[in-house]
Design a protein around this motif. Sequence first.
Motif, PDB file in Angstrom:
ATOM      1  N   ASP A 127       0.859  -1.185   0.000  1.00 25.18           N
ATOM      2  CA  ASP A 127       0.000   0.000   0.000  1.00 25.18           C
ATOM      3  C   ASP A 127       0.890   1.228   0.000  1.00 25.18           C
ATOM      4  O   ASP A 127       1.745   1.358   0.880  1.00 25.18           O
ATOM      5  N   PHE A 128       0.697   2.108  -0.976  1.00 21.16           N
ATOM      6  CA  PHE A 128       1.465   3.332  -0.915  1.00 21.16           C
ATOM      7  C   PHE A 128       0.697   4.525  -1.463  1.00 21.16           C
ATOM      8  O   PHE A 128      -0.182   4.400  -2.293  1.00 21.16           O
ATOM      9  N   ILE A 129       1.064   5.667  -0.898  1.00 22.81           N
ATOM     10  CA  ILE A 129       0.476   6.943  -1.289  1.00 22.81           C
ATOM     11  C   ILE A 129       1.623   7.839  -1.737  1.00 22.81           C
ATOM     12  O   ILE A 129       2.626   7.970  -1.026  1.00 22.81           O
ATOM     13  N   LEU A 130       1.497   8.408  -2.892  1.00 23.09           N
ATOM     14  CA  LEU A 130       2.497   9.337  -3.404  1.00 23.09           C
ATOM     15  C   LEU A 130       1.845  10.692  -3.615  1.00 23.09           C
ATOM     16  O   LEU A 130       0.742  10.780  -4.147  1.00 23.09           O
ATOM     17  N   TRP A 131       2.521  11.720  -3.206  1.00 21.45           N
ATOM     18  CA  TRP A 131       1.990  13.056  -3.413  1.00 21.45           C
ATOM     19  C   TRP A 131       2.327  13.512  -4.824  1.00 21.45           C
ATOM     20  O   TRP A 131       3.475  13.423  -5.272  1.00 21.45           O
ATOM     21  N   ARG A 132       1.332  13.964  -5.539  1.00 18.62           N
ATOM     22  CA  ARG A 132       1.513  14.535  -6.873  1.00 18.62           C
ATOM     23  C   ARG A 132       0.629  15.765  -6.962  1.00 18.62           C
ATOM     24  O   ARG A 132      -0.563  15.691  -6.658  1.00 18.62           O
ATOM     25  N   ASP A 133       1.199  16.882  -7.395  1.00 22.55           N
ATOM     26  CA  ASP A 133       0.385  18.085  -7.524  1.00 22.55           C
ATOM     27  C   ASP A 133      -0.386  18.059  -8.847  1.00 22.55           C
ATOM     28  O   ASP A 133      -0.191  17.164  -9.682  1.00 22.55           O
ATOM     29  N   ALA A 134      -1.252  19.031  -9.028  1.00 24.85           N
ATOM     30  CA  ALA A 134      -2.093  19.072 -10.236  1.00 24.85           C
ATOM     31  C   ALA A 134      -1.245  19.151 -11.497  1.00 24.85           C
ATOM     32  O   ALA A 134      -1.614  18.630 -12.545  1.00 24.85           O
TER      33      ALA A 134
END
Length: 200
Positions: A127-134
Amino acid sequence: VFLHALALRSAGVRIRAVYDPDPERAEWLAGLTGARAVTTHENDAADVVAICSPPALHASQAEALARPGRITFVEKPIAVTAAELARLAALPGIVPILQWRAGRSAHALKAAFDAAIFGRRPRIACDFILWRDAGYWSAKSEGAWPGGALLSIGIHAVDLILWCVGRPVVRATCTDTRLAGALALEFDDGTIADVRIRLA
């Protein structure tokens, strides 16, 4: 392309030519890497080429560049349809770039699976969450970058799991959107793997 060029340079690779459909970007990257900018991606003299274009172009560019005696690295995802994958499989010298296998920890993990340290039929959860902007997705059009978070980024985790388990998959279910993806795998020995990714 920039990060791939840096990775190649850090590994001691001499980059001789850079192609980009935008001549300014090609000149910029060529200047950074000590290469020359070229006006076509079909360079007959190269023994090794790296395709780092948007995924929708990978299959056609690999077909234009692959030939016996040449190594053609193709960035992930190497194909976005089963038909494209079959076309690539028929080409000589195609090498997919899936970097997560290269690290020391990946090799330690593979050795642990081979030694059955996790048991004979482990349950794997990734399970992973990556931050990506618009701006991350706005720079990637749907046409050039088909598929979502799982195909674009999570493919590294999927490849690592397949490599570590080393068994045939007998069942797979998947959902993939631009911002989230999930894949459930069942292997022929009863091993189960669940991969979930979210781009926050």
